[in-house]
Design a protein around this motif. Sequence first.
Motif, mmCIF file in Angstrom:
data_model
loop_
_atom_site.group_PDB
_atom_site.id
_atom_site.type_symbol
_atom_site.label_atom_id
_atom_site.label_comp_id
_atom_site.label_asym_id
_atom_site.label_seq_id
_atom_site.Cartn_x
_atom_site.Cartn_y
_atom_site.Cartn_z
ATOM 1 N N ARG A 31 0.802 -1.235 0.000
ATOM 2 C CA ARG A 31 0.000 0.000 0.000
ATOM 3 C C ARG A 31 0.828 1.275 0.000
ATOM 4 O O ARG A 31 0.323 2.344 -0.318
ATOM 5 C CB ARG A 31 -0.921 0.059 1.236
ATOM 6 N N ASN A 90 -3.229 3.278 11.084
ATOM 7 C CA ASN A 90 -3.420 4.121 9.897
ATOM 8 C C ASN A 90 -2.299 5.136 9.711
ATOM 9 O O ASN A 90 -2.076 5.621 8.614
ATOM 10 C CB ASN A 90 -4.742 4.890 9.993
ATOM 11 N N PHE A 105 5.395 7.074 8.806
ATOM 12 C CA PHE A 105 6.328 8.184 8.983
ATOM 13 C C PHE A 105 7.654 7.778 9.626
ATOM 14 O O PHE A 105 7.739 6.752 10.306
ATOM 15 C CB PHE A 105 5.661 9.280 9.827
ATOM 16 N N MET A 151 -5.054 11.373 10.810
ATOM 17 C CA MET A 151 -5.047 11.503 9.347
ATOM 18 C C MET A 151 -6.200 10.731 8.711
ATOM 19 O O MET A 151 -6.522 9.627 9.138
ATOM 20 C CB MET A 151 -3.725 10.973 8.790
ATOM 21 N N PHE A 177 -4.697 11.204 -0.179
ATOM 22 C CA PHE A 177 -4.197 10.469 -1.353
ATOM 23 C C PHE A 177 -4.697 11.107 -2.657
ATOM 24 O O PHE A 177 -3.913 11.440 -3.556
ATOM 25 C CB PHE A 177 -4.664 9.009 -1.269
ATOM 26 N N ALA A 218 5.778 10.352 0.243
ATOM 27 C CA ALA A 218 4.680 9.925 1.111
ATOM 28 C C ALA A 218 4.275 8.482 0.839
ATOM 29 O O ALA A 218 4.062 7.713 1.776
ATOM 30 C CB ALA A 218 3.484 10.847 0.940
ATOM 31 N N ILE A 273 1.330 7.156 -4.779
ATOM 32 C CA ILE A 273 1.069 8.571 -5.103
ATOM 33 C C ILE A 273 2.113 9.046 -6.120
ATOM 34 O O ILE A 273 1.790 9.671 -7.133
ATOM 35 C CB ILE A 273 1.128 9.462 -3.828
#
Length: 329
Positions: free
Chosen positions: A40, A156, A161, A219, A225, A258, A262
């Motif tokens: 993911r 999530n 990070f 978030m 996204f 990120a 993306i």
Amino acid sequence: MNNLKSVGIIGTGSFVPEKIVTNHDLAKIVDTSDEWIVSRTGIKERRFASDEIATSDLAYEAGKRAIENAGLKSEDIDLIILATLTPDMSLPSTACIVQDKLKAVNAAAFDVSAACSGFLYGITIANQMVKGGVNKNVLVIGAEAMSKILDMEDRNTCVLFGDGAGAVVISEVEKGSGILATELGADGSGSMYLNIPGGGSRNPATQKTIDGRLHYMKMEGQGVFKFAVRIMSNSTKKVIGKAGIELTDIDYMVPHQANIRIIEAAAKKMKLPMEKVKVNLDRIGNTSAASIPIALDEALKDGKINKGDNVVLVGFGGGLTWGSCLIKW
Ligand code: UT7
């Protein structure tokens, strides 16, 4: 005239803490798996600072390296702009703490708060300060100790990070090279997508805010996204349009790190082959304001950017905010 000056990056540096946290390590803490995180997000591991390390410590290391790389001394720096969403404390600014650590005695210092886009906001300000003749050598740092604001009970966010810092020195450069254009934007109506609700003047710290875990980052990933894919290509198109070049003229892109999905979706929209796109999120995760300057420093040291290349830096983040910068290297 000052406004004819060419301004660009004359030195870069970066630093990440030693401690590696793998997806397997996180799977022991929350209900997740290496397979889910890699498929993911593309992230395999990230760095977490130890308890005694704060954002200014990471920023100092990156800043010191950028100044050395530029062939300057701390005293030559006359402004420090530090982008972070994880300041050491809310007062004083982390930039002032770093100014003292670096002994940059001739530098003014302030923080920029634009989440993951903060570094791009910082270099945009620095560019204008040098162009306008107000400053000569500006140190712009993106630094984050994200591990300190991650809710290690929230799968999530806690898998995404990492910690680190990157820095550049912005000064006058050879005519025709340097920063050709910048583009910044914000949409505060999207503030609910990424925030830290507790500890500010809206919800000052109380036992209730602590019990409610309001001091950790929240978030809504899917909202971010969709916005991210759209804004990365829109902002890039705008910034290259300002300089009068085409997408095919881009030699290298350093995007905010990120999520690989993306980055790939945005690159596809711009018909940019992935060989021209820097990716390091597999090793260090999303380091927020530090992600672009760390990636840029790595790309330069790996010889991915050559003299004369058109390089685009592009990012997005909480706020919502975004920004891009086109540099002729
Ligand atoms: O610097 C900017 C900061 N933020 C971002 O860039 C975030 C942008 N967003 C993203 O990168 C993605 O939206 C995420 C990686 C956060 C999530 O990926 P997704 O493909 O949008 O997944 P999702 O939110 O649709 O969740 C799919 C499922 C959900 O389960 P159900 O409801 O389908 O049963 C989640 O609960 O995956 C679940 N899930 C997880 N499962 C295992 C969410 N996080 C995890 C996890 N491990 N860590």
